[in-house]
Design an enzyme around this catalytic site. Structure first.
Site, mmCIF file in Angstrom:
data_model
loop_
_atom_site.group_PDB
_atom_site.id
_atom_site.type_symbol
_atom_site.label_atom_id
_atom_site.label_comp_id
_atom_site.label_asym_id
_atom_site.label_seq_id
_atom_site.Cartn_x
_atom_site.Cartn_y
_atom_site.Cartn_z
ATOM 1 N N HIS A 95 2.597 3.815 -5.325
ATOM 2 C CA HIS A 95 2.019 3.090 -4.187
ATOM 3 C C HIS A 95 3.140 2.629 -3.262
ATOM 4 O O HIS A 95 4.236 2.280 -3.710
ATOM 5 C CB HIS A 95 1.204 1.895 -4.681
ATOM 6 C CG HIS A 95 0.327 1.295 -3.633
ATOM 7 N ND1 HIS A 95 0.814 0.454 -2.650
ATOM 8 C CD2 HIS A 95 -1.013 1.418 -3.392
ATOM 9 C CE1 HIS A 95 -0.185 0.086 -1.864
ATOM 10 N NE2 HIS A 95 -1.296 0.654 -2.285
ATOM 11 N N GLU A 163 -2.114 7.721 1.836
ATOM 12 C CA GLU A 163 -2.149 6.381 2.413
ATOM 13 C C GLU A 163 -1.010 6.234 3.422
ATOM 14 O O GLU A 163 0.133 5.979 3.030
ATOM 15 C CB GLU A 163 -1.976 5.312 1.326
ATOM 16 C CG GLU A 163 -3.181 5.058 0.461
ATOM 17 C CD GLU A 163 -3.046 3.735 -0.268
ATOM 18 O OE1 GLU A 163 -3.911 2.874 -0.092
ATOM 19 O OE2 GLU A 163 -2.062 3.554 -0.998
#
Length: 249
Positions: A95, A163
């Site tokens: 992430h 993302e």
């Protein structure tokens, strides 16, 4: 193909709040196909939530150790083997918050992905460009470089989450054409590594300021689902997103 909703709680909810939240979702079980929803909860809660909710939900770790050993003198680390012992079948890897705040590089992320695969855990691998790469038109090269370090995983059961770093928590969302362009490139790169006799089991989801207001539009970008953060912390927005995603199937 089933569409996926990954609900990333990040560092939110006390354990009692987490239980209450999932109990509320349980009350809606007749209207929601929970089998398509993966809850990425704080690692500390995994054991208790799995014990309390048994097989009602799919749970994911928010991170996993890069250490290949299943145990050893590594203070604070949680190995993929430990997660598998809890029957945790998913783990978020790479992430952008971990890349930025904890300086995780390509080698670290590749090690984590490999550890997941070796323990039959599906890695949810996050990739995405910073705003600088988007502005100077090098975002495709940036993302391709991120993918190159995990190319060994493309024949496995993995989830890739696109993302854009600049979109996370910002209320700024790429255009549908922008998302579709990246998703198309990801699939093209995957296909270079997947033999013709092996089925492509890689799924691609989009994350970055996904909300109940934009989910319908985002789902037209050729994706297999969404990874949601802030919007998944509120029951109304989460259930709206789940119901909308279900409408694809």
């Amino acid at each position: 193909m089933e569409s996926i909703v990954v609900s990333n709680w990040k560092m939110h909810f006390s354990f009692s709040e987490a239980c209450n939240y999932l109990n509320l979702i349980t009350s809606l079980h007749g209207n929601l196909n929970i089998a398509k929803v993966i809850f990425a909860v704080p690692n500390l809660y995994l054991s208790g939530l799995k014990l309390k909710f048994n097989d009602t939900y799919h749970f994911s770790a928010q991170d996993v150790s890069m250490i290949t050993e299943s145990s050893g003198p590594y203070t604070g680390e949680i190995s993929a083997s430990m997660l598998k012992n809890l029957n945790v079948n998913y783990a978020i890897v790479g992430h952008s918050e971990r890349r930025l705040l904890f300086y995780e590089d390509a080698n670290t992320i590749a090690s984590k992905v490999r550890n997941c695969i070796n323990n039959a855990i599906v890695p949810i691998v996050c990739i995405g460009e910073p705003i600088e790469a988007r502005k100077n038109k090098t975002y495709l090269q940036y993302i391709a470089q991120q993918l190159s370090s995990i190319s060994f995983s493309f024949t496995k059961n993995i989830i890739i989450a696109y993302e854009p770093v600049w979109s996370i928590g910002s209320c700024m969302v790429p255009t549908i054409d922008d998302i579709y362009e990246v998703v198309t490139m990801i699939r093209e790169i995957q296909n270079r590594y997947i033999p013709h006799n092996i089925e492509n089991s890689v799924k691609i989801v989009y994350g970055g300021s996904v909300s109940a207001n934009n989910i319908n539009q985002i789902l037209t970008a050729g994706i297999d689902g969404v990874l949601i953060g802030k919007a998944s912390l509120k029951l109304e927005s989460l259930t709206t997103i789940i119901k909308t995603v279900q409408g694809l199937d």
